[in-house]
Design a protein around this motif. Structure first.
Motif, PDB file in Angstrom:
ATOM      1  N   ASN A   1     -24.186  40.273 -34.482  1.00  0.00           N
ATOM      2  CA  ASN A   1     -24.567  38.751 -34.274  1.00  0.00           C
ATOM      3  C   ASN A   1     -25.142  38.890 -32.819  1.00  0.00           C
ATOM      4  O   ASN A   1     -25.361  40.022 -32.275  1.00  0.00           O
ATOM      5  CB  ASN A   1     -23.092  37.973 -34.285  1.00  0.00           C
ATOM      6  CG  ASN A   1     -21.949  38.472 -33.298  1.00  0.00           C
ATOM      7  OD1 ASN A   1     -22.305  39.679 -32.585  1.00  0.00           O
ATOM      8  ND2 ASN A   1     -20.983  37.960 -33.046  1.00  0.00           N
ATOM      9  N   PHE A   2     -25.248  37.879 -31.985  1.00  0.00           N
ATOM     10  CA  PHE A   2     -25.822  37.937 -30.917  1.00  0.00           C
ATOM     11  C   PHE A   2     -25.129  38.860 -29.857  1.00  0.00           C
ATOM     12  O   PHE A   2     -25.539  39.550 -29.057  1.00  0.00           O
ATOM     13  CB  PHE A   2     -25.926  36.491 -30.289  1.00  0.00           C
ATOM     14  CG  PHE A   2     -26.081  36.267 -28.803  1.00  0.00           C
ATOM     15  CD1 PHE A   2     -27.605  36.458 -28.441  1.00  0.00           C
ATOM     16  CD2 PHE A   2     -25.175  36.046 -27.893  1.00  0.00           C
ATOM     17  CE1 PHE A   2     -27.922  36.370 -27.073  1.00  0.00           C
ATOM     18  CE2 PHE A   2     -25.475  36.286 -26.514  1.00  0.00           C
ATOM     19  CZ  PHE A   2     -26.734  36.269 -26.062  1.00  0.00           C
ATOM     20  N   ARG A   3     -23.813  38.678 -29.730  1.00  0.00           N
ATOM     21  CA  ARG A   3     -22.930  39.507 -28.883  1.00  0.00           C
ATOM     22  C   ARG A   3     -23.172  41.043 -29.108  1.00  0.00           C
ATOM     23  O   ARG A   3     -23.458  41.777 -27.860  1.00  0.00           O
ATOM     24  CB  ARG A   3     -21.604  38.996 -28.685  1.00  0.00           C
ATOM     25  CG  ARG A   3     -21.183  37.674 -28.385  1.00  0.00           C
ATOM     26  CD  ARG A   3     -19.525  37.122 -28.488  1.00  0.00           C
ATOM     27  NE  ARG A   3     -19.462  37.388 -29.914  1.00  0.00           N
ATOM     28  CZ  ARG A   3     -18.471  37.079 -30.437  1.00  0.00           C
ATOM     29  NH1 ARG A   3     -17.377  36.665 -29.442  1.00  0.00           N
ATOM     30  NH2 ARG A   3     -17.961  36.887 -31.627  1.00  0.00           N
ATOM     31  N   SER A   4     -22.988  41.397 -30.238  1.00  0.00           N
ATOM     32  CA  SER A   4     -23.005  42.905 -30.459  1.00  0.00           C
ATOM     33  C   SER A   4     -24.531  43.194 -30.392  1.00  0.00           C
ATOM     34  O   SER A   4     -24.718  44.452 -29.586  1.00  0.00           O
ATOM     35  CB  SER A   4     -22.594  43.201 -32.128  1.00  0.00           C
ATOM     36  OG  SER A   4     -23.545  42.544 -33.089  1.00  0.00           O
ATOM     37  N   ASN A   5     -25.652  42.600 -30.688  1.00  0.00           N
ATOM     38  CA  ASN A   5     -26.930  42.799 -30.414  1.00  0.00           C
ATOM     39  C   ASN A   5     -27.319  43.160 -28.914  1.00  0.00           C
ATOM     40  O   ASN A   5     -27.791  43.941 -28.540  1.00  0.00           O
ATOM     41  CB  ASN A   5     -27.977  41.904 -31.275  1.00  0.00           C
ATOM     42  CG  ASN A   5     -27.944  42.263 -32.555  1.00  0.00           C
ATOM     43  OD1 ASN A   5     -28.598  43.220 -32.910  1.00  0.00           O
ATOM     44  ND2 ASN A   5     -27.574  41.101 -33.455  1.00  0.00           N
TER      45      ASN A   5
END
Length: 338
Positions: free
Chosen positions: A93-97
């Motif tokens: 998701n945005f955070r992991s990316n």
């Protein structure tokens, strides 16, 4: 890649309770492949205790949800300093990316991401075209990306969820008024449409007159009091009174768990413990082990939404769970799931 050389591996999965519990299987699969390795996990602070007791896990890196973007960058730079050889982004998701962008910049490491298959979700929920592998399996979906590293997608043997001695003692203290043989229930779920009707839980307790029931859930599950009020002496409501890890020995000590599609169901599965799973509108949390008996209905409208949030479009509202009757579940309680 050489499976006998030292590797330092990071798993990224921030949430949710059920998804993290299923993802715990990844640890042993990595350890089977990379014998001499260190395995860390990046997650949200509130899920640390669920993860940290796994014997093959080295370290847990935690994110405080309240820390915002600043906390996310702090975690990213901390991960960058660890010099991981491999990172498996099981969230994607945005955070992991964002974390991967910072951590991998000008670094030599192998990165693997769990596919999100948004196009498959669109086909399934908007056009009713199912391109997902059948039967649905949450664990398989988390393990299959590891094929790229030469790791098969078979679930490792249970148990895959662990707890401390302190959690065991705290659970025993909460169960001190409970007979030696009892059944656990998980009547709640994140969304209403994933919940078996409240009246059915009452009817199930009425059918099973010789059994004692311990009901589990979160602090917001006030409706559970309505289920147990007519059964003094035969029920105990522990909803909101247990930590995530205290639930584990409570479920393990029970005859079986009866559960909606929720995180506690996956606790039972990862213990290899008997469970009756009442599966309704959502497709992606399906259990995989033979110790779990799945009750579901074959309806054209199922699955209707990613998380079970609906809306229900069936002319008979909530039919996917309303038509699973208490008598069916009672037979499994009395005679066993096999």
């Amino acid at each position: 890649m050489q499976s006998n050389s030292h590797h330092k591996i990071l798993i990224i999965r921030f949430s949710s309770f059920g998804d993290i519990t299923q993802c715990l299987s990844v640890i042993d699969k990595l350890k089977e492949k990379f014998k001499d390795c260190d395995i860390d996990w990046a997650t949200r602070q509130e899920f640390k205790e669920l993860i940290s007791h796994h014997p093959n896990l080295t370290n847990v890196i935690c994110l405080d949800r309240k820390s915002g973007l600043k906390g996310l960058f702090k975690m990213a730079f901390l991960i960058r300093e660890q010099n991981y050889t491999h990172i498996y982004d099981a969230h994607n998701n945005f955070r992991s990316n964002l974390i991967l962008t910072v951590a991998a910049f000008f670094k030599k490491m192998t990165i693997l991401k769990r596919p999100t298959y948004r196009w498959k979700r669109f086909l399934l929920f908007k056009l009713r075209i199912n391109k997902y592998k059948q039967p649905f399996s949450g664990q398989r979906d988390l393990l299959e990306p590891l094929l790229a590293w030469g790791i098969n997608s078979e679930s490792p043997n249970p148990p895959q969820v662990f707890y401390s001695r302190d959690h065991e003692l705290q659970a025993k203290e909460k169960l001190k008024s409970v007979p030696e043989t009892y059944i656990t229930m998980a009547p709640s779920a994140a969304f209403f449409l994933k919940r078996w009707p409240k009246a059915y839980w009452k009817q199930l307790i009425e059918h099973c007159k010789d059994d004692f029931f311990v009901l589990l859930g979160g602090p917001d599950d006030q409706f559970i009091e309505d289920i147990i009020k007519d059964f003094p002496g035969r029920t105990l409501n522990l909803a909101g009174k247990c930590s995530l890890s205290e639930n584990i020995p409570i479920i393990k000590g029970s005859k079986m768990l009866i559960s909606n599609d929720t995180g506690l169901m996956h606790i039972a599965e990862q213990l290899g413990h008997p469970c009756v799973a009442l599966m309704g509108p959502a497709p992606f949390g399906f259990p995989s082990r033979s110790t779990t008996k799945i009750l579901q209905l074959d309806l054209k409208c199922r699955p209707c939404s990613k998380h079970g949030q609906g809306p229900c479009v069936n002319s008979k509202y909530h039919q996917c769970l309303v038509d699973i009757l208490p008598e069916q579940v009672a037979r499994l309680v009395i005679h066993g799931i096999n």
